[in-house]
Write an enzyme that holds these catalytic residues in place. Structure first.
Site, mmCIF file in Angstrom:
data_model
loop_
_atom_site.group_PDB
_atom_site.id
_atom_site.type_symbol
_atom_site.label_atom_id
_atom_site.label_comp_id
_atom_site.label_asym_id
_atom_site.label_seq_id
_atom_site.Cartn_x
_atom_site.Cartn_y
_atom_site.Cartn_z
ATOM 1 C CE LYS A 14 40.320 42.443 45.729
ATOM 2 N NZ LYS A 14 39.997 41.069 45.295
ATOM 3 N NE ARG A 89 45.261 41.260 41.344
ATOM 4 C CZ ARG A 89 44.044 41.781 41.185
ATOM 5 N NH1 ARG A 89 43.835 43.053 41.373
ATOM 6 N NH2 ARG A 89 43.042 41.010 40.855
ATOM 7 N NE ARG A 128 33.014 38.763 39.495
ATOM 8 C CZ ARG A 128 34.154 39.191 40.030
ATOM 9 N NH1 ARG A 128 34.147 39.962 41.092
ATOM 10 N NH2 ARG A 128 35.316 38.842 39.524
ATOM 11 N NE ARG A 134 36.099 40.662 35.913
ATOM 12 C CZ ARG A 134 36.723 40.914 37.042
ATOM 13 N NH1 ARG A 134 36.112 41.611 37.993
ATOM 14 N NH2 ARG A 134 37.956 40.495 37.246
ATOM 15 N NE ARG A 145 40.340 37.110 37.933
ATOM 16 C CZ ARG A 145 39.050 37.253 38.227
ATOM 17 N NH1 ARG A 145 38.150 36.461 37.675
ATOM 18 N NH2 ARG A 145 38.652 38.183 39.058
#
Ligand code: AMP
Length: 189
Positions: A14, A89, A128, A134, A145
């Site tokens: 996204k 969401r 990532r 993160r 998540r």
């Protein structure tokens, strides 16, 4: 105005696709995750309130998220439109977005869901995690998540499908192919 919701689980692409789309269509990118992260790193009151939830991979409560989103949109009164990335969401967030845009004489023009399977998502986020810094990209938090996505966020899809606004795009393809497919959908709005 052109308002697009780019939808999909963590790692679907996204953020990457939003960056390209805003250039082509001259839109404003509103990523609620990015805005929350900026609050956390600036240690604002909001940042301190949400940092633990985010680090655990849990969703921030709707009321907080919605008011932050509205504030962000209101900062750009002359915008040609927005790409909403990571928002809505939950179904209440989707309803509030409709009401908010309606008050502005606007609407969600379309919702594009990026379809990527779970194995690929896990692989992408692991990659990532090497550079993102993160805490929620850690394998254990990622599972949380993904489960938040399948428990709460997935229900947003039928909400938009019933309005005839939903299109699915294969997010497993190379970035350029996904981008071309997204542009074709947007050009058909
Ligand atoms: P993202 O960068 O979109 O993956 O978002 C990172 C984190 O920010 C999420 O795991 C949530 O903790 C929080 N967050 C971002 N957007 C939302 C939203 N629309 N509703 C609730 N929490 C959100």
């Amino acid at each position: 105005m052109l308002n697009l919701v780019l939808f999909g689980p963590p790692g679907a692409g996204k953020g990457t696709q939003s960056e390209n789309l805003i250039k082509k269509y001259q839109l404003i990118h509103v990523s609620t995750g990015d805005i929350f992260r900026a609050h956390v790193s600036n240690e604002t009151e909001l940042g301190l309130m949400v940092s633990k939830l985010m680090a655990e991979g849990e969703l921030v409560p709707d009321a907080i998220t919605i008011s932050m989103l509205e504030e962000e949109v209101d900062k750009n009164p002359d915008a040609k439109g927005f790409v909403f990335d990571g928002f809505p969401r939950t179904v209440p967030q989707a309803r509030e977005l409709d009401l908010f845009l309606e008050r502005k004489g606007s609407k969600v023009d379309g919702v594009i869901a990026l379809d990527v399977d779970q194995t690929e998502l896990t692989k992408r986020i692991a990659e990532r995690h090497k550079t993102s810094g993160r805490p929620d990209d850690d394998a254990h938090k990622l599972q949380k998540r993904i489960s938040e996505y399948f428990e709460k966020t997935i229900h947003v899809l039928p909400y938009y499908e019933e309005q005839g606004k939903l299109t699915k795009v294969n997010g497993m393809n190379p970035i350029e192919t996904v981008y071309t497919d997204l542009c074709a959908v947007i050009d058909s709005f």
